[in-house]
Design an enzyme around this catalytic site. Structure first.
Site, short mmCIF file in Angstrom:
data_model
loop_
_atom_site.label_atom_id
_atom_site.label_comp_id
_atom_site.label_asym_id
_atom_site.label_seq_id
_atom_site.Cartn_x
_atom_site.Cartn_y
_atom_site.Cartn_z
N HIS A 132 0.82 -1.21 0.00
CA HIS A 132 0.00 0.00 0.00
C HIS A 132 0.86 1.27 0.00
CE1 HIS A 132 0.81 0.66 4.29
NE2 HIS A 132 0.34 -0.56 4.58
N CYS A 152 2.72 -4.94 6.69
CA CYS A 152 2.49 -4.70 5.27
C CYS A 152 3.76 -4.21 4.58
CB CYS A 152 1.39 -3.66 5.09
SG CYS A 152 -0.23 -4.21 5.67
#
Length: 177
Positions: A132, A152
């Site tokens: 992301h 992440c």
């Protein structure tokens, strides 16, 4: 004096001719980056030790960028909240254009083996692992330094937009130590 003037004139003419030849016959500009000509990629390789993401098509790298990882990046993800980015083979299984982190591409973590291991150890394997951009609350001008995610893989918003355009659902993601 005339000799110096002749030498100076010759030098100016030679430099002028050299400049003209360079402009007309010198090296041509590089071809556009492959990412501008490729419709999609088929592999994303994330090398945690190098903090590098490489997107490729048919074995040819078309895009490369630095990444931020989980706040405790060494080792494979073991359980929810450990701050580790998982290692292994995954695939992109969802795309979120309304992510809290600009845009996001979801990985199919946890895999069945992660669930089995976590169940054996009596822990939650965690989930919601994404590639992301930056937190929306920071705006488009800020890219957080260091490893700051919960597990992440983060890139700048501009890089995420380029990646978003090239990555379809089903793309293989390999995360190496």
């Amino acid at each position: 004096m005339i000799r110096r003037l002749s030498l100076l004139t010759g030098l100016i003419l030679a430099l002028g001719f050299g400049w003209w030849a360079w402009q007309n016959y010198g090296p041509r500009p590089e071809a556009p980056p492959l990412a501008d000509t490729v419709q999609h990629v088929d592999l994303i390789l994330i090398e945690k030790s190098a903090k590098r993401l490489t997107a490729s098509r048919d074995g040819i790298a078309v895009l490369q960028m630095q990444v931020s990882l989980g706040f405790a990046p060494l080792g494979d993800k073991q359980h929810e909240g450990d701050g580790k980015t998982p290692e292994g083979l995954f695939s992109i299984n969802r795309r979120n254009p309304r992510s809290s982190f600009h845009l996001s591409l979801g990985l199919d973590y946890p895999r069945p083996e992660d669930i089995t291991r976590a169940k054996t150890e009596g822990v939650d394997p965690g989930g919601d692992i994404f590639i992301h951009g930056q937190p929306n609350s920071l705006g488009d001008m800020v890219t957080l330094p260091g490893d700051w995610t919960d597990g992440c893989i983060a890139v700048s918003n501009e890089q995420m937009e380029r990646l978003w355009a090239l990555v379809p659902i089903g793309t293989t993601v390999e995360i190496r130590p």
